[in-house]
Design a protein around this motif. Structure first.
Motif, short mmCIF file in Angstrom:
data_model
loop_
_atom_site.label_atom_id
_atom_site.label_comp_id
_atom_site.label_asym_id
_atom_site.label_seq_id
_atom_site.Cartn_x
_atom_site.Cartn_y
_atom_site.Cartn_z
N THR A 25 0.84 -1.21 0.00
CA THR A 25 0.00 0.00 0.00
C THR A 25 0.87 1.26 0.00
N ALA A 26 1.91 1.26 0.82
CA ALA A 26 2.84 2.39 0.86
C ALA A 26 3.55 2.55 -0.48
N HIS A 27 3.95 1.43 -1.07
CA HIS A 27 4.61 1.46 -2.37
C HIS A 27 3.69 2.04 -3.43
N GLN A 28 2.43 1.60 -3.45
CA GLN A 28 1.48 2.08 -4.44
C GLN A 28 1.18 3.57 -4.23
N SER A 29 1.08 3.99 -2.99
CA SER A 29 0.83 5.40 -2.70
C SER A 29 1.97 6.28 -3.20
N LEU A 30 3.19 5.87 -2.93
CA LEU A 30 4.33 6.66 -3.38
C LEU A 30 4.45 6.64 -4.89
N SER A 31 4.17 5.50 -5.50
CA SER A 31 4.18 5.40 -6.96
C SER A 31 3.18 6.39 -7.57
N SER A 32 2.02 6.52 -6.96
CA SER A 32 1.00 7.45 -7.46
C SER A 32 1.45 8.90 -7.30
N VAL A 33 2.04 9.21 -6.14
CA VAL A 33 2.52 10.57 -5.89
C VAL A 33 3.60 10.96 -6.90
N LEU A 34 4.48 10.01 -7.22
CA LEU A 34 5.62 10.30 -8.09
C LEU A 34 5.31 10.11 -9.58
N SER A 35 4.14 9.62 -9.90
CA SER A 35 3.83 9.24 -11.30
C SER A 35 4.13 10.34 -12.32
N PRO A 36 3.91 11.64 -12.02
CA PRO A 36 4.25 12.66 -13.03
C PRO A 36 5.75 12.75 -13.34
N PHE A 37 6.56 12.17 -12.47
CA PHE A 37 8.01 12.31 -12.60
C PHE A 37 8.68 11.02 -13.11
N LEU A 38 7.87 10.02 -13.48
CA LEU A 38 8.41 8.74 -13.94
C LEU A 38 9.17 8.91 -15.25
N ARG A 39 10.38 8.37 -15.32
CA ARG A 39 11.19 8.42 -16.54
C ARG A 39 11.32 7.05 -17.21
N GLN A 40 11.44 6.00 -16.42
CA GLN A 40 11.53 4.66 -16.99
C GLN A 40 11.30 3.61 -15.90
N THR A 41 10.97 2.41 -16.36
CA THR A 41 10.80 1.28 -15.46
C THR A 41 11.73 0.16 -15.91
N HIS A 42 12.50 -0.39 -14.97
CA HIS A 42 13.43 -1.47 -15.28
C HIS A 42 12.95 -2.77 -14.64
N PHE A 43 13.04 -3.85 -15.41
CA PHE A 43 12.84 -5.19 -14.87
C PHE A 43 14.24 -5.81 -14.74
N LYS A 91 12.45 16.89 -8.33
CA LYS A 91 13.28 18.02 -7.91
C LYS A 91 14.68 17.79 -8.49
N GLU A 92 15.72 17.87 -7.68
CA GLU A 92 17.06 17.64 -8.25
C GLU A 92 17.55 16.22 -7.99
N LEU A 93 16.66 15.34 -7.57
CA LEU A 93 17.05 13.98 -7.21
C LEU A 93 16.57 12.97 -8.24
N GLU A 94 17.34 11.88 -8.39
CA GLU A 94 16.88 10.72 -9.14
C GLU A 94 16.49 9.66 -8.13
N LEU A 95 15.20 9.38 -8.06
CA LEU A 95 14.67 8.42 -7.10
C LEU A 95 14.43 7.07 -7.77
N GLU A 96 14.73 6.00 -7.06
CA GLU A 96 14.50 4.65 -7.56
C GLU A 96 13.55 3.94 -6.59
N LEU A 97 12.37 3.62 -7.09
CA LEU A 97 11.35 2.97 -6.28
C LEU A 97 11.34 1.49 -6.63
N ASP A 98 11.67 0.65 -5.65
CA ASP A 98 11.90 -0.78 -5.88
C ASP A 98 10.80 -1.65 -5.29
N GLU A 99 10.44 -2.66 -6.06
CA GLU A 99 9.63 -3.77 -5.59
C GLU A 99 10.47 -5.02 -5.81
N THR A 100 11.01 -5.58 -4.74
CA THR A 100 11.97 -6.67 -4.84
C THR A 100 11.29 -7.98 -4.46
N LEU A 101 11.32 -8.92 -5.39
CA LEU A 101 10.61 -10.18 -5.21
C LEU A 101 11.58 -11.31 -4.87
#
Length: 207
Positions: A13-31, A144-154
């Protein structure tokens, strides 16, 4: 030296909430598929070193990018990780060959693999082993001036959620990220273990 802020998110839930907050700033998704290796008698891990192949793509067997890395002397304190890191791109075909036969590490030409052979002196008669690995889905955001990496590790034993940020000013970056999380009511804590350490432990640490 790689210096990163590492904050653990409480749950999906926390991951999904943060993903939604940051969605305008998404640049790419890596698998990412992360595979780890050691000498047969733990020559690397006994010296706090980690050898990793990372395949980029939903299927490592068809991945078009592979990165080899050697990390050593990791320290993680108050959500800030410092680790010696050396990386190089590797032909994905060669990476898959190493995965299938780890003893190829002893003969393949590579700057990092030469370091492994020279610095850790894995004995030829004992050879190398594959330790296994885990999958990671990483969203990369420019916020902002940061590159953030949001991880879901399986992992085989559970899923970990984290936000990471490499920075030359980790205290400032951590303060900015924590403010973002608090403003949006997102539960988090400082990460206490690396993903590799969690993988080796076989269980998720308590939040």
């Amino acid at each position: 030296m790689e210096v990163e802020v590492k904050l653990r998110l409480a749950n999906s839930t926390a991951h999904q909430s943060l993903s939604s907050v940051l969605s305008p700033f998404l640049r790419q998704t890596h698998f990412q598929h992360n595979i780890f290796f050691d000498g047969a008698v733990s020559e690397l891990t006994s010296h706090r070193a980690v050898l990793r192949l990372r395949f980029y793509g939903e299927d490592p067997q068809t991945a078009e990018r592979c990165v080899l890395s050697l990390k050593a002397k990791a320290v993680l304190v108050d959500g800030v990780s410092r680790v010696e890191e050396d990386e190089e791109d590797m032909d994905p075909f060669v990476g898959r060959e190493i995965w299938a036969n780890p003893n190829l590490i002893g003969s393949i030409e590579s700057r990092i693999l030469r370091r492994v052979r020279d610095e850790f002196e894995v004995k030829e008669e004992s050879g190398y082993v594959c330790l296994g690995g885990f999958k990671n889905v990483r969203g990369v955001y420019e916020w902002k001036e940061l590159e953030l990496e949001l991880d879901e590790t399986l992992f085989d034993f559970g899923t970990l959620y984290e936000i990471e940020c490499e920075s030359a000013e980790p205290d400032k970056a951590k303060e900015m990220i924590e403010e973002l999380l608090k403003e949006n009511g997102i539960l988090y804590s400082c990460s206490k273990m690396s993903k590799f350490a969690i993988f080796r432990s076989g269980e998720l640490p308590l939040f």
